[in-house]
Design a protein around this motif. Structure first.
Motif, mmCIF file in Angstrom:
data_model
loop_
_atom_site.group_PDB
_atom_site.id
_atom_site.type_symbol
_atom_site.label_atom_id
_atom_site.label_comp_id
_atom_site.label_asym_id
_atom_site.label_seq_id
_atom_site.Cartn_x
_atom_site.Cartn_y
_atom_site.Cartn_z
ATOM 1 N N CYS A 70 0.848 -1.195 0.000
ATOM 2 C CA CYS A 70 0.000 0.000 0.000
ATOM 3 C C CYS A 70 0.886 1.249 0.000
ATOM 4 N N GLN A 71 0.633 2.170 -0.917
ATOM 5 C CA GLN A 71 1.420 3.391 -1.016
ATOM 6 C C GLN A 71 1.036 4.419 0.050
ATOM 7 N N ARG A 72 -0.056 4.185 0.752
ATOM 8 C CA ARG A 72 -0.496 5.102 1.794
ATOM 9 C C ARG A 72 0.129 4.744 3.133
ATOM 10 N N CYS A 73 0.067 3.466 3.510
ATOM 11 C CA CYS A 73 0.532 3.061 4.847
ATOM 12 C C CYS A 73 1.766 2.162 4.816
ATOM 13 N N SER A 130 -0.843 3.274 -8.266
ATOM 14 C CA SER A 130 -0.568 3.495 -6.839
ATOM 15 C C SER A 130 -1.452 2.557 -6.037
ATOM 16 N N MET A 132 -3.342 0.804 -3.193
ATOM 17 C CA MET A 132 -3.747 1.206 -1.849
ATOM 18 C C MET A 132 -4.823 0.267 -1.339
ATOM 19 N N HIS A 133 -4.889 0.155 -0.024
ATOM 20 C CA HIS A 133 -5.964 -0.610 0.592
ATOM 21 C C HIS A 133 -7.314 -0.047 0.134
ATOM 22 N N LEU A 135 -10.915 1.641 0.626
ATOM 23 C CA LEU A 135 -11.294 2.690 1.577
ATOM 24 C C LEU A 135 -11.744 2.096 2.899
ATOM 25 N N CYS A 138 -7.241 0.988 5.328
ATOM 26 C CA CYS A 138 -5.849 1.409 5.398
ATOM 27 C C CYS A 138 -5.500 1.835 6.824
ATOM 28 N N MET A 140 -3.005 3.670 7.764
ATOM 29 C CA MET A 140 -2.563 5.053 7.792
ATOM 30 C C MET A 140 -3.756 5.985 7.926
ATOM 31 N N ALA A 141 -4.812 5.724 7.197
ATOM 32 C CA ALA A 141 -6.003 6.575 7.241
ATOM 33 C C ALA A 141 -6.600 6.588 8.635
ATOM 34 N N GLU A 144 -4.169 8.640 10.974
ATOM 35 C CA GLU A 144 -4.199 10.073 10.702
ATOM 36 C C GLU A 144 -5.397 10.731 11.343
#
Length: 163
Positions: A70-73, A130, A132-133, A135, A138, A140-141, A144
């Motif tokens: 995942c590019q976010r987390c 990119s 990502m998990h 919605l 994730c 990270m979401a 945050e």
């Protein structure tokens, strides 16, 4: 170690041959850069044949699961692959003159075509740019929103506006 299959692409297509087997994800070295881990294997089918204009083609099907990063987390997540493609076997002149609006992809017909390289190309083209998990899943979401107290990112500017 996994033995890499090679085919004479025009002979393979002209004689309607088929490869139906599995490949370990770890055998696909270029794919590993996008993965969290290299566990598992993918099932693939490469079927040779001729299209309705008697041109040689390869129909490719790849199915399985891989673990993308995942590019976010920066944690791994399971990503299902179910990709089909039809590739027209062409000589160099046909490839150079291929119209971009045609509804098929052409590849160079080779006497020693590396099947795994072809599969890896198709898989890499089918992956998200990119990854990502989905919605809400994730990590990270979630982190945050907890750290920011669910405040709007521009709420600090509200103080400057009043002065």
């Amino acid at each position: 170690m996994y033995a890499r299959p090679f085919i004479d692409s025009l002979d393979f297509a002209g004689n309607s041959r088929q490869i139906d087997t599995h490949v370990p994800v770890a055998a696909l070295s270029r794919l590993q850069d996008m993965l969290d881990n290299c566990d598992g294997d993918l099932h693939y089918v490469v079927q040779g044949g001729l299209d309705n204009l008697a041109r040689p083609i390869l129909d490719i099907s790849v199915e399985g699961v891989c673990w993308l990063l995942c590019q976010r987390c920066l944690h791994g997540f399971e990503y299902g692959i179910n990709h089909q493609a039809r590739l027209l076997l062409c000589d160099q002149a046909s490839l150079d003159s291929q119209d971009e609006e045609e509804d098929f992809d052409g590849i160079l017909a080779e006497a020693h075509l590396d099947v795994l390289t072809l599969l890896e190309d198709e898989i890499l083209l089918s992956l998200p740019i990119s990854p990502m998990h989905p919605l809400g899943l994730c990590q990270m979401a979630e982190g945050e929103s907890a750290n920011k107290g669910d405040r709007h990112p521009f709420s600090v500017l509200e103080k400057l506006k009043r002065n």
